[in-house]
Motif scaffolding. Sequence first.
Motif, PDB file in Angstrom:
ATOM      1  N   SER A 245      -9.514   4.028   1.584  1.00  0.00           N
ATOM      2  CA  SER A 245      -9.077   3.027   2.012  1.00  0.00           C
ATOM      3  C   SER A 245     -10.104   2.100   2.924  1.00  0.00           C
ATOM      4  O   SER A 245      -9.983   0.917   3.000  1.00  0.00           O
ATOM      5  CB  SER A 245      -7.793   2.995   2.697  1.00  0.00           C
TER       6      SER A 245
ATOM      7  N   PHE B 205     -12.580   0.681   0.890  1.00  0.00           N
ATOM      8  CA  PHE B 205     -12.047  -0.723   0.526  1.00  0.00           C
ATOM      9  C   PHE B 205     -12.260  -1.890   1.433  1.00  0.00           C
ATOM     10  O   PHE B 205     -12.810  -3.016   1.173  1.00  0.00           O
ATOM     11  CB  PHE B 205     -10.792  -0.382  -0.215  1.00  0.00           C
TER      12      PHE B 205
ATOM     13  N   ALA C 194      -4.137   4.231   5.916  1.00  0.00           N
ATOM     14  CA  ALA C 194      -4.672   3.838   4.667  1.00  0.00           C
ATOM     15  C   ALA C 194      -3.930   2.509   4.043  1.00  0.00           C
ATOM     16  O   ALA C 194      -4.665   1.717   3.398  1.00  0.00           O
ATOM     17  CB  ALA C 194      -4.621   5.213   3.604  1.00  0.00           C
TER      18      ALA C 194
ATOM     19  N   ASN D   4      -5.133  -0.387   5.607  1.00  0.00           N
ATOM     20  CA  ASN D   4      -6.591  -0.690   5.462  1.00  0.00           C
ATOM     21  C   ASN D   4      -6.620  -1.631   3.988  1.00  0.00           C
ATOM     22  O   ASN D   4      -7.250  -2.376   3.644  1.00  0.00           O
ATOM     23  CB  ASN D   4      -7.525   0.498   5.033  1.00  0.00           C
ATOM     24  N   TYR D   5      -5.851  -1.069   2.927  1.00  0.00           N
ATOM     25  CA  TYR D   5      -5.776  -1.402   1.399  1.00  0.00           C
ATOM     26  C   TYR D   5      -5.262  -2.661   1.504  1.00  0.00           C
ATOM     27  O   TYR D   5      -5.651  -3.894   1.084  1.00  0.00           O
ATOM     28  CB  TYR D   5      -4.968  -0.689   0.485  1.00  0.00           C
TER      29      TYR D   5
ATOM     30  N   LYS E  30      -9.842  -5.694  -8.219  1.00  0.00           N
ATOM     31  CA  LYS E  30     -10.090  -4.756  -6.837  1.00  0.00           C
ATOM     32  C   LYS E  30      -8.792  -4.614  -6.056  1.00  0.00           C
ATOM     33  O   LYS E  30      -8.427  -3.506  -5.908  1.00  0.00           O
ATOM     34  CB  LYS E  30     -11.425  -5.217  -5.953  1.00  0.00           C
ATOM     35  N   ILE E  31      -8.348  -5.717  -6.173  1.00  0.00           N
ATOM     36  CA  ILE E  31      -7.171  -5.892  -5.304  1.00  0.00           C
ATOM     37  C   ILE E  31      -6.149  -5.222  -5.860  1.00  0.00           C
ATOM     38  O   ILE E  31      -5.346  -4.091  -5.481  1.00  0.00           O
ATOM     39  CB  ILE E  31      -6.723  -7.339  -5.085  1.00  0.00           C
TER      40      ILE E  31
ATOM     41  N   ALA F 132      -6.403  -1.793  -5.270  1.00  0.00           N
ATOM     42  CA  ALA F 132      -6.123  -1.144  -4.073  1.00  0.00           C
ATOM     43  C   ALA F 132      -4.552  -1.211  -3.609  1.00  0.00           C
ATOM     44  O   ALA F 132      -4.275  -0.394  -2.945  1.00  0.00           O
ATOM     45  CB  ALA F 132      -6.665  -2.146  -2.899  1.00  0.00           C
TER      46      ALA F 132
ATOM     47  N   ARG G  93      -3.316   2.018  -4.775  1.00  0.00           N
ATOM     48  CA  ARG G  93      -3.313   3.118  -3.789  1.00  0.00           C
ATOM     49  C   ARG G  93      -2.677   3.002  -2.734  1.00  0.00           C
ATOM     50  O   ARG G  93      -2.224   3.921  -2.274  1.00  0.00           O
ATOM     51  CB  ARG G  93      -5.158   3.022  -3.722  1.00  0.00           C
TER      52      ARG G  93
ATOM     53  N   GLN H 113       0.031   5.664  -1.431  1.00  0.00           N
ATOM     54  CA  GLN H 113       0.207   6.242   0.113  1.00  0.00           C
ATOM     55  C   GLN H 113       1.343   5.839   0.502  1.00  0.00           C
ATOM     56  O   GLN H 113       1.884   7.061   1.496  1.00  0.00           O
ATOM     57  CB  GLN H 113      -1.332   5.457   0.869  1.00  0.00           C
TER      58      GLN H 113
ATOM     59  N   ARG I  43       3.085   8.770  -0.327  1.00  0.00           N
ATOM     60  CA  ARG I  43       2.884  10.266   0.232  1.00  0.00           C
ATOM     61  C   ARG I  43       3.581  10.135   1.822  1.00  0.00           C
ATOM     62  O   ARG I  43       4.184  11.029   2.084  1.00  0.00           O
ATOM     63  CB  ARG I  43       1.257  10.037   0.560  1.00  0.00           C
TER      64      ARG I  43
END
Lengths: 205, 507
Positions: A19, A22, B295, B298-299, B317-318, B321, B324, B328, B331
Motif C-alpha cells: 500500500s 502504491f 494499508a 494508503n490505498y 491502478k485505482i 488499489a 486491495r 485489508q 483483514r
Amino acid sequence: MPVEGLVYVIDDDPAMRDSLDFLLDAAGLKARLFDSAVSFLEALPQLGPGCIVSDVRMPNLDGLELLKRLRETNKSLPIIIMTGHGDIPLAVEAMKLGAIDFIEKPFEDDRLIGTITAALSGAAQRQKGDAVAADIASRIASLSPRERQVLDGLVAGLSNKLIARDYDISPRTIEVYRANVMTKMQASSISELVRFAIRGGLLKD
Amino acid sequence: MPSHIPPATTFDDTLLQHGLEDSGIGAWDLNLATRELALSPTTRRLFDLTPDEGIDYTRFLSLIEPEDRERTEHAIERAIADGTHFDIQYRILTPHRASHWVRTRSAVVKQNGGTHLCGVVIDIEEQKQLEAALRIREGHLRSILETIPDAMIVIDSRGIMQFFSQAAVRQFGYTEREAIGQNVSMLMPNPDSARHDSYLARYRATGERHIIGIGRIVSGKRKDGTIFPMHLSIGEMQTEGEPYFTGFVRDLTEYQQTQARMQELQSELVHVSRLTAMGEMASALAHELNQPLAAISNYMKGSRRLLASDTEDNRQKIESALDRAAEQAIRAGQIIRRLRDFVSRGESEKRVEKASKLIEEAGALGLTGAREQGVSLHFNLDPDHDLVLVDRVQIQQVLVNLFRNALDAMTESAQRTMIVTSSRAANDMIEIAVSDTGHGIAKEHQARMFQTFFTTKTTGMGVGLSISRTIIEAHGGRMWTEDNPAGGATFRFTLPAAPSEGLTDAG
C-alpha cells in the motif's frame, strides 16, 4: 516537484509495503521494498541516495536497532520511523538516534509525502533554521515556566501522575497545564507535541 | 402343648415325664381347691428351689420379679375363672443369680372331682437375651437410619411401603403413618406414578434391572404436590422368600442450586480472566489492527491522488488499489471478530473441533507480536488425531494463555523457540503440548503453579493457569507441566478425542 532518489520502505507486513508502494507511486515517488531491516542492510552498500521509511516493530532487527546500525555506516540516509501506536518514549528514542521524524499508522499522506520529499531534497537537515522551526521555537518560548516543565515531562514520556509527583502538584493541576501546553503549541495530539518539541530543538542529546 | 393328655395305652406317663424333665421342660400342678403346688424337679431348679423346700401358690407369686407379678397373677386368675389356659412369660427372682426368664403354659384340668391348673415351665432366658440384643440392634439401626440425611423407603414386591424413615418424612411431607401401607407411586409425579406398578411387574417378569443397583436422578413429588429433583438408588433383598426393595433418596434441590451458582461463578471467572487476557494483549492487538487500517488509508489516499491527475491509465491502478483496500478491511474485520468471539460470554457448548484449527486461531490472537519479538514458532500437529470434543472458546482461552505465558517467559532468553505439538494419548485423548525456551519454572513454584492468585509476574492476576486447568478438567482432561532438558518449560494438556468423521454416526 520532482525529487532525486528512491524511498526505501522497510516493513514486515506485506500489505503495508504494497500500500505504501502504491501511495508513493501515486505521489510520483519511486519506492523499493524490503521485508526486513536485515535484508535492507545487506543491500545498503549498493543503494543510491534516498530516504528510508521503516516500521519500528519487526522481527530480528527492529527500527531502533536499524537506526543504531545506520549510525555506524558512513551512508547517512534520512530515516522516517513508522509506529503502530503512540509510544512516546519509543518515538523520543528514535529521534535521539537520528530519525528525522516518526509517524503513527495510519498516517496522513500529505504529512508522510511532505516529510519524504523534504528529506529527499535535503531540506530536512536544514529545517532547523527554517521558518517552521523558528515558529515552533517561538511557541515554546511562549510557555510559562510551569508549562515548560510539563512539556519536558510529557516529551520524556511521563504520565500526568508522574509529572505531578516530580513537581509536587496535583494531577488535576497538571491536566490544566497540559491543556494549556497543547493549545499554545498548537498540537492536536501528544505525538504531534513531541514532534514539535523535537523540531523546536528541545530534544537533542 | 395340647391340653389333653394322650391315652395311657399310647404313652407311658413315667417315660414321658423323664423325657420332658431331661430336656429342660418342667411340670407344675396347682390344686385349685387347696392352692397346693406340686413342682417337678426341673421346675424346682428353674424356680431356684431346693428339692424339699415347701411351696404354695402365695410363695410362688413371691418368687416372681415384682414388675411381672401382677400381670402373671392376673393371667393365672383369669385362666382359672374362665376355665381356659394361659401362656405367660415372666422373670423369676433368685437370691443367688440375676433374675431369669421362664415361660409357663398351663390349662385347667378336671380329674377325680378336683380341679387343677397344670402345665409346663420352660427356661427362655437365652431367647430373651437374643430378643433384647435384636431390639438393641434394631434400635441402633433405626437411629442410624433416622440420622442419615438420605431418606429410606422399603417397599414390597407390589410397591407397598413397609418402612418410611424420618428423613423420608422430612423430604416428602407425609408422616410415617400416612405412608406405610400405601403404594410408593404416590411419591412420584406422572408418568412414573402411573407406570410404577408396571415397572415392578416388568422386573418380576424379566429380572431386567433399570434402576436397581444403578442409581439415577429422578423426580419426586411431595405431599403438597411440589416436584423436586432427587437421586434414587435402590437395593433389592429377599426376606422369607419375598422380595423387598429399599430405596435411598437424596434431595438434590439444594445441590442443584449450588451447582448452578457454582457454574455461574465459574463462567463469570472464565469470562473475567478472558477479559484480563485481552487487556494484556491489547497493545499487541492494537498494533495488529493498525496494519490493515494503515494499508487501507494508503490505498485510499493514493487513489485520491491518482484521481486528481485524472488520466485514463490510472483507472486500472485505482481499481486494483480499491480491491486491495477492501481485502485489508476484511483483514481488520477478522481481527475484530476474533476478539469479539474471544471476549463474548458464549454458552458453553461442546462441539467436534479440529485441534489444529483451534491452535491456529488461538495463535492468531495469542501469538500477536511473537514474530516481531524474534520468536521462532514450530507446529508439529498430528493430522490423523485432530478432532476433539470441546468448547472452542474455552480451549482457545487455554491456548492463548499458554502462548502468552511462553512468550513472556522468553523475553530475556537468547534463544526463543516455541513448539506446539499435538499427538494421540491413552484413553482416547489427544495431548497438546506448548513448549518454550524461556526461564522455566522455579522448583519452589512448581507445586503452586495452578493455584488461583498465584503469580510470578509483576502484573499478573494469577488466574490464567488455574482457570486453564479448571477448563481442561471440566473437559475430562488433565493439565501438567514439565521442565525441558535444554531449559524452558512444557505445558501439556489432554482433551477427549472425537470419533473421526466417518464414525460419527456409528459412535
